[in-house]
Design a protein around this motif. Structure first.
Motif, short mmCIF file in Angstrom:
data_model
loop_
_atom_site.label_atom_id
_atom_site.label_comp_id
_atom_site.label_asym_id
_atom_site.label_seq_id
_atom_site.Cartn_x
_atom_site.Cartn_y
_atom_site.Cartn_z
N ASN A 211 13.25 -6.35 -38.77
CA ASN A 211 14.37 -6.14 -37.86
C ASN A 211 15.63 -5.66 -38.56
N ALA A 328 15.58 -12.24 -29.14
CA ALA A 328 15.87 -11.18 -28.16
C ALA A 328 17.35 -10.84 -28.17
N THR A 331 18.00 -8.72 -31.15
CA THR A 331 17.41 -7.39 -30.91
C THR A 331 18.31 -6.55 -30.02
N HIS A 342 13.89 -6.35 -22.70
CA HIS A 342 12.43 -6.33 -22.56
C HIS A 342 11.83 -7.52 -23.31
N GLN A 343 12.32 -7.78 -24.52
CA GLN A 343 11.84 -8.90 -25.32
C GLN A 343 12.23 -10.22 -24.67
N TYR A 344 13.42 -10.26 -24.11
CA TYR A 344 13.93 -11.48 -23.49
C TYR A 344 13.11 -11.87 -22.27
N THR A 346 10.10 -11.31 -21.57
CA THR A 346 8.80 -11.87 -21.99
C THR A 346 8.97 -13.28 -22.52
N GLY A 347 10.02 -13.47 -23.34
CA GLY A 347 10.23 -14.75 -23.98
C GLY A 347 10.60 -15.89 -23.05
#
Length: 411
Positions: A211, A328, A331, A342-344, A346-347
Motif C-alpha cells: 500500500n 479502507a 486506502t 469499495h474496500q469499505y 466489503t469490510g
C-alpha cells in the motif's frame, strides 16, 4: 542467506526469519498445504528462525505438525511466546508452556518470549507471581534455552525493562516509517549492546509493501540502487520492490539480528531470501538513505491511521471490523475515495447477516487496551465513519440492507 551471530550462544541466525502469524487461512483455520510449502521453502532457502505465539491460536499446532511430519525441528531455532496478559496466578506459567510444547511437538523452545511486555509494572506483576524462579527452573531442565520479551510501549518503559532482568534477547517493532516509535532506534541500539534484537512489523503489516503511495514508489524507482533485486541484477532499480527497500533499510543496521517477515507465499520467500546476500550492514548509499526519508514523508502523509492489521483488538464485542475499517480508510487517501469505499463496503458486510460498521461501536474501550500501537481506536472509528459513511452513503447502506432483509438499527 546471510547470518548474524547470537553472541550469547554462538548460534548463527538467518537475517530473515519466518513470522508465522500470517500463514494463509481457509475458513478460519490455517491452510496446512500452503503453510507447509512456505515452511519447507523457507528452510530450503536458508531461513532458520521461526516465530510463533500462543496468542496466534492454531498457529503453534500447525507449525508443530508440519515440523514433526517433515522431521525438521532440528533445522530451526524456534521462538514462541508466553501470553503475559493471561497470567493471573503462578500455575498459569506451567500451564501455557506445557500447552505450547505439546502443540509444537517439541521438548524445548530455543527463544522464549514474554509476549507483549508493555511496561515495567507488568513485569513487576509477573515477578510477584514467581516468574524469575520459574524461568530459572525451566532453563535448568532444558525447556527454555534463551529468555526474552516482545515489546509494544514507550522508549522509556523499554529501557526500564531492559535493566530489570538479565534478558538474553528481545523483539521490537521497527521500520523506516516509524524509527522513533515504541522502542525506536534508541531502544534498538541500547539492547544491541548486550543481546540479539529481533525485528517485527518490518513492513508495517504489509503497508510498506502493498500500500505504498504511487508517489513513494516513484521515488524508490528513480533512486539508483546498489542492491540486488528479486531478479538478481545489480543497479537495476526497477527490480527492487517496495518490500525489498523496507527489508534492506533494516539489514543496513548492524544492531539488527533477525528481521521477521510474515511471508504467506513461497514466491515471497524466494524473493526475500534473494535479497539478503546483497544487504550487508552499512551497504546503503547516502542517495538511498535520502530516498527513504522522502518516502517516509509521503507515506506518513498518506496513511492517516498507522494500524498494522495485527488484529489484537479483535474480536470486537459489538462486531466492528476494526482493522478492515482502518485499512479502507487509509486506502481512501492513498488510492482515492472510490477505491477505499469499495474496500469499505466489503469490510463492513453490507450484504451480510451482521453489520461490521463503526456505527456499532459503543466506546467500551476493550480494543484500545489490547492495541500494541496505542491507537485511539474509538475516536479513530468516528473519523472513519465520518469519511466513509456520510449521510447519503448511510441511506444507501440502509436501503441495500433493507432490500436483502438485513436491516439492523445503527447509531
Amino acid at each position: 542467506m546471510q547470518y548474524r551471530i547470537d553472541k550469547k550462544t554462538g548460534w548463527k541466525l538467518s537475517v530473515l526469519g519466518l513470522g508465522c502469524m500470517r500463514f494463509p487461512r481457509n475458513l478460519g483455520n490455517t491452510d496446512m498445504k500452503k503453510a507447509e510449502k512456505i515452511i519447507l521453502s523457507s528452510i530450503d532457502n536458508g531461513i532458520n528462525y521461526f516465530d510463533t505465539a500462543w496468542m496466534y491460536r492454531g498457529n503453534e499446532e500447525a507449525l508443530g505438525t508440519i515440523m514433526e511430519r517433515n522431521r525438521i525441528r532440528d533445522k530451526v531455532y524456534l521462538a514462541t511466546k508466553l501470553p503475559a496478559m493471561l497470567i493471573g496466578k503462578p500455575k498459569d506459567l506451567d500451564h501455557f508452556l506445557k500447552d505450547e510444547l505439546k502443540d509444537l511437538r517439541t521438548d524445548h523452545i530455543d527463544y522464549y518470549l514474554i509476549h507483549n511486555l508493555p511496561d515495567l509494572v507488568t513485569w513487576e506483576h509477573l515477578v510477584k507471581l514467581g516468574i524469575e524462579s520459574w524461568i530459572s527452573e525451566n532453563k535448568k531442565n532444558g525447556r527454555i534455552a534463551q529468555i526474552g520479551f516482545s515489546f509494544h510501549g514507550t522508549t522509556g518503559e523499554f529501557l526500564k525493562i531492559l535493566d530489570a532482568y538479565p534478558w538474553e534477547f528481545c523483539q521490537i517493532q521497527y521500520n523506516y516509517s516509524d524509527e522513533n516509535y515504541q522502542a525506536g532506534v534508541t531502544g534498538l541500539k541500547k539492547a544491541a549492546e548486550t543481546m540479539p534484537v529481533i525485528i517485527m512489523e518490518p513492513l508495517l503489516g504489509g503497508k510498506l509493501a502493498n500500500n505504498l503511495p504511487k508517489e513513494a514508489q516513484e521515488i524508490f524507482r528513480k533512486t539508483k540502487s546498489n542492491g540486488a533485486g528479486e531478479a538478481g541484477g545489480a543497479n537495476e532499480v526497477s527490480v527492487l520492490s517496495p518490500a525489498a527497500w523496507g527489508l534492506r533499510w533494516l539489514w543496513n543496521q548492524e544492531e539488527v539480528t533477525v528481521v521477521l517477515s510474515g511471508m504467506n507465499d513461497p514466491k515471497q520467500v524466494t524473493e526475500n531470501c534473494a535479497l539478503t546476500d546483497a544487504c550487508a550492514a552499512g551497504s546503503l548509499t547516502e542517495e538511498e538513505l535520502a530516498a527513504y526519508r522522502q518516502v517516509k514523508e509521503v507515506f506518513n502523509r498518506s496513511n492517516k491511521i498507522l494500524c498494522t492489521g495485527c488484529a489484537y483488538c479483535m474480536p470486537c464485542p459489538n462486531d466492528v471490523n476494526i482493522p478492515g475499517c482502518f485499512a479502507a480508510y487509509n486506502t481512501s487517501y492513498i488510492m482515492g475515495w472510490v477505491a477505499g469505499m469499495h474496500q469499505y463496503m466489503t469490510g463492513i458486510g453490507i450484504v451480510s447477516l451482521k453489520s461490521y460498521s463503526p456505527a456499532n461501536c459503543t466506546g467500551c474501550g476493550k480494543c484500545e487496551s489490547h492495541c500494541p500501537q496505542k491507537i485511539a481506536i474509538t475516536e479513530s472509528l468516528k473519523m472513519v465513519r465520518k469519511r466513509m459513511e456520510p449521510v447519503p452513503i448511510r441511506l444507501i447502506i440502509k436501503a441495500v440492507r433493507a432490500f436483502f432483509g438485513l436491516v439492523k438499527k445503527q447509531k
